[in-house]
Design a protein around this motif. Sequence first.
Motif, PDB file in Angstrom:
ATOM      1  N   SER A 195       0.833  -1.207   0.000  1.00 14.50           N
ATOM      2  CA  SER A 195       0.000   0.000   0.000  1.00 14.50           C
ATOM      3  C   SER A 195       0.867   1.256   0.000  1.00 14.50           C
ATOM      4  O   SER A 195       0.595   2.216  -0.740  1.00 14.50           O
ATOM      5  CB  SER A 195      -0.917   0.004   1.224  1.00 14.50           C
ATOM      6  OG  SER A 195      -1.756  -1.138   1.233  1.00 14.50           O
ATOM      7  N   ALA A 196       1.925   1.254   0.829  1.00 18.10           N
ATOM      8  CA  ALA A 196       2.814   2.414   0.908  1.00 18.10           C
ATOM      9  C   ALA A 196       3.552   2.625  -0.413  1.00 18.10           C
ATOM     10  O   ALA A 196       3.680   3.767  -0.889  1.00 18.10           O
ATOM     11  CB  ALA A 196       3.816   2.231   2.046  1.00 18.10           C
ATOM     12  N   ALA A 197       4.027   1.531  -1.011  1.00 11.24           N
ATOM     13  CA  ALA A 197       4.745   1.633  -2.287  1.00 11.24           C
ATOM     14  C   ALA A 197       3.830   2.173  -3.379  1.00 11.24           C
ATOM     15  O   ALA A 197       4.235   3.035  -4.184  1.00 11.24           O
ATOM     16  CB  ALA A 197       5.291   0.270  -2.685  1.00 11.24           C
ATOM     17  N   THR A 198       2.578   1.687  -3.424  1.00  9.80           N
ATOM     18  CA  THR A 198       1.609   2.165  -4.414  1.00  9.80           C
ATOM     19  C   THR A 198       1.334   3.660  -4.230  1.00  9.80           C
ATOM     20  O   THR A 198       1.288   4.423  -5.201  1.00  9.80           O
ATOM     21  CB  THR A 198       0.287   1.381  -4.297  1.00  9.80           C
ATOM     22  OG1 THR A 198       0.556  -0.016  -4.441  1.00  9.80           O
ATOM     23  CG2 THR A 198      -0.701   1.814  -5.363  1.00  9.80           C
ATOM     24  N   TYR A 199       1.160   4.074  -2.981  1.00  9.66           N
ATOM     25  CA  TYR A 199       0.891   5.484  -2.683  1.00  9.66           C
ATOM     26  C   TYR A 199       2.075   6.363  -3.096  1.00  9.66           C
ATOM     27  O   TYR A 199       1.885   7.425  -3.712  1.00  9.66           O
ATOM     28  CB  TYR A 199       0.605   5.648  -1.195  1.00  9.66           C
ATOM     29  CG  TYR A 199       0.406   7.087  -0.764  1.00  9.66           C
ATOM     30  CD1 TYR A 199      -0.797   7.750  -1.000  1.00  9.66           C
ATOM     31  CD2 TYR A 199       1.440   7.786  -0.129  1.00  9.66           C
ATOM     32  CE1 TYR A 199      -0.977   9.067  -0.613  1.00  9.66           C
ATOM     33  CE2 TYR A 199       1.264   9.109   0.252  1.00  9.66           C
ATOM     34  CZ  TYR A 199       0.058   9.743   0.015  1.00  9.66           C
ATOM     35  OH  TYR A 199      -0.107  11.051   0.392  1.00  9.66           O
ATOM     36  N   ILE A 200       3.284   5.918  -2.773  1.00  8.61           N
ATOM     37  CA  ILE A 200       4.485   6.696  -3.101  1.00  8.61           C
ATOM     38  C   ILE A 200       4.640   6.838  -4.614  1.00  8.61           C
ATOM     39  O   ILE A 200       4.957   7.916  -5.130  1.00  8.61           O
ATOM     40  CB  ILE A 200       5.741   6.040  -2.480  1.00  8.61           C
ATOM     41  CG1 ILE A 200       5.702   6.191  -0.958  1.00  8.61           C
ATOM     42  CG2 ILE A 200       7.021   6.673  -3.035  1.00  8.61           C
ATOM     43  CD1 ILE A 200       6.749   5.379  -0.235  1.00  8.61           C
ATOM     44  N   ILE A 201       4.412   5.728  -5.336  1.00  5.43           N
ATOM     45  CA  ILE A 201       4.530   5.769  -6.803  1.00  5.43           C
ATOM     46  C   ILE A 201       3.506   6.725  -7.403  1.00  5.43           C
ATOM     47  O   ILE A 201       3.813   7.517  -8.300  1.00  5.43           O
ATOM     48  CB  ILE A 201       4.367   4.357  -7.401  1.00  5.43           C
ATOM     49  CG1 ILE A 201       5.575   3.487  -7.025  1.00  5.43           C
ATOM     50  CG2 ILE A 201       4.228   4.413  -8.916  1.00  5.43           C
ATOM     51  CD1 ILE A 201       5.432   2.035  -7.380  1.00  5.43           C
ATOM     52  N   LYS A 202       2.265   6.674  -6.888  1.00  7.31           N
ATOM     53  CA  LYS A 202       1.214   7.571  -7.391  1.00  7.31           C
ATOM     54  C   LYS A 202       1.565   9.029  -7.129  1.00  7.31           C
ATOM     55  O   LYS A 202       1.393   9.894  -8.004  1.00  7.31           O
ATOM     56  CB  LYS A 202      -0.131   7.229  -6.734  1.00  7.31           C
ATOM     57  CG  LYS A 202      -0.802   5.992  -7.308  1.00  7.31           C
ATOM     58  CD  LYS A 202      -2.154   5.778  -6.668  1.00  7.31           C
ATOM     59  CE  LYS A 202      -2.863   4.579  -7.291  1.00  7.31           C
ATOM     60  NZ  LYS A 202      -4.199   4.353  -6.670  1.00  7.31           N
ATOM     61  N   GLN A 203       2.045   9.320  -5.912  1.00  7.82           N
ATOM     62  CA  GLN A 203       2.403  10.697  -5.577  1.00  7.82           C
ATOM     63  C   GLN A 203       3.596  11.170  -6.398  1.00  7.82           C
ATOM     64  O   GLN A 203       3.645  12.325  -6.831  1.00  7.82           O
ATOM     65  CB  GLN A 203       2.715  10.801  -4.070  1.00  7.82           C
ATOM     66  CG  GLN A 203       1.508  10.585  -3.170  1.00  7.82           C
ATOM     67  CD  GLN A 203       0.372  11.565  -3.439  1.00  7.82           C
ATOM     68  OE1 GLN A 203       0.592  12.763  -3.571  1.00  7.82           O
ATOM     69  NE2 GLN A 203      -0.848  11.057  -3.529  1.00  7.82           N
ATOM     70  N   THR A 204       4.550  10.266  -6.611  1.00  7.59           N
ATOM     71  CA  THR A 204       5.729  10.614  -7.414  1.00  7.59           C
ATOM     72  C   THR A 204       5.329  10.903  -8.854  1.00  7.59           C
ATOM     73  O   THR A 204       5.852  11.833  -9.492  1.00  7.59           O
ATOM     74  CB  THR A 204       6.762   9.475  -7.382  1.00  7.59           C
ATOM     75  OG1 THR A 204       7.106   9.193  -6.026  1.00  7.59           O
ATOM     76  CG2 THR A 204       8.024   9.841  -8.148  1.00  7.59           C
ATOM     77  N   TYR A 205       4.386  10.115  -9.384  1.00 10.84           N
ATOM     78  CA  TYR A 205       3.962  10.274 -10.781  1.00 10.84           C
ATOM     79  C   TYR A 205       3.237  11.596 -11.012  1.00 10.84           C
ATOM     80  O   TYR A 205       3.140  12.067 -12.135  1.00 10.84           O
ATOM     81  CB  TYR A 205       3.056   9.106 -11.174  1.00 10.84           C
ATOM     82  CG  TYR A 205       2.921   8.936 -12.673  1.00 10.84           C
ATOM     83  CD1 TYR A 205       3.977   8.454 -13.436  1.00 10.84           C
ATOM     84  CD2 TYR A 205       1.729   9.254 -13.319  1.00 10.84           C
ATOM     85  CE1 TYR A 205       3.862   8.299 -14.802  1.00 10.84           C
ATOM     86  CE2 TYR A 205       1.601   9.103 -14.695  1.00 10.84           C
ATOM     87  CZ  TYR A 205       2.675   8.630 -15.425  1.00 10.84           C
ATOM     88  OH  TYR A 205       2.557   8.487 -16.787  1.00 10.84           O
ATOM     89  N   ARG A 206       2.728  12.187  -9.943  1.00 11.55           N
ATOM     90  CA  ARG A 206       2.027  13.461 -10.082  1.00 11.55           C
ATOM     91  C   ARG A 206       2.983  14.635 -10.249  1.00 11.55           C
ATOM     92  O   ARG A 206       2.574  15.707 -10.678  1.00 11.55           O
ATOM     93  CB  ARG A 206       1.134  13.699  -8.865  1.00 11.55           C
ATOM     94  CG  ARG A 206      -0.077  12.786  -8.813  1.00 11.55           C
ATOM     95  CD  ARG A 206      -0.922  13.058  -7.585  1.00 11.55           C
ATOM     96  NE  ARG A 206      -2.085  12.176  -7.544  1.00 11.55           N
ATOM     97  CZ  ARG A 206      -2.989  12.175  -6.563  1.00 11.55           C
ATOM     98  NH1 ARG A 206      -2.856  13.020  -5.551  1.00 11.55           N
ATOM     99  NH2 ARG A 206      -4.006  11.348  -6.601  1.00 11.55           N
TER     100      ARG A 206
END
Length: 367
Positions: A195-206
Amino acid sequence: MASENVKTVEAKPKKKGFKFGGSISTKDIVVFTRQFSTMIDAGLPLVQALDILALQTENEKLKDVIRQMKIDVEGGSTYAEAIGKHPRIFDDLYEGMVQAGEAGGILDKVLQRLADYMEKAMRLKKKVKGAMTYPAVVISIAVVCIGIIMVAVVPVFAKMFAQLGGTLPGPTRFIIALSNFIAGWGGVMIVVFVSAATYIIKQTYRTEKGRLAIDQILLKAPVFGNLLRKVAVAKFTRTLGTLISSGVPIIEALENTAKTAGNKVIERAISTIKSAVIEGQPLAEPLRQISVFPPMVTSMVAIGESTGALDNMLSKVADFYDEEVDSAVANLTAAMEPMMIVFLGGTVGFTVVAMYLPIFKMMTLIK
């Protein structure tokens, strides 16, 4: 009528590609565009054509948008200005092509090209989704099966083996230890980590830099990178060819193509090309200097520029890479299918064999 005006008022957010908001799908827009093109070609005035389309359109949200556009056109706005008030439905590319079509008196032909372009873009997107969906589904099934075995099945065998006593085989001890880890805090840690990795990737992609870095990784990925590159080339050539053939100036066409690229690496490459063209260079020259686009694209663009048939040449390149995407998706699916089956079968098979090893050992001792 006033209530309809209030109902369809929309804030004007940043425009992005063909991502249609709400309940209006790309297919709805394609049907509307094609029908509108037919009516304009038949000689119907814009207002009358929009009125007919508003009556026969089944999608209620699109019906409201068409009615609002009809009111705007009746009030003296051009059709391009009317659709420009609905950026969630019609993007920059759509608006730019309609504007060029109205200015050149070929709105019906431009709308027909738009419908063809969107249909081909839909097919291309569907192919890529199909290529991504298969491995995702198989991996999900494997994770669920293994999770059920580890949490529900293995503990039952572990209790039975504990009552019998003795030393268990190495594979059995490994599976039981893994089951205890997943059924305990280990499972919670895995869920939290994912969950943390998915959240970090999404935030980074923004972020600008994050999106650029992730898109670079995707284009260089060993399995999907080649497919994504071919999709990007097909989309670039199709979009640019459609815009140029519709009478959109080359600079504006490159700008709209960059906005709809869908990949930050490709977007930056097109922006670099646009800057070079503004300085007076031919389109093929900056293309040749950028490694993102294959040599074939550069050569075809150079021939198109020299012969004055750049739009036709770009369309041919797009058709070629559409076929390349078909072939790449078929090859990828064919290659991944046995790999996924071996992975799923091997993992489940190893777990089952590890659980039955002590039973085989007990039967041997009894005999």
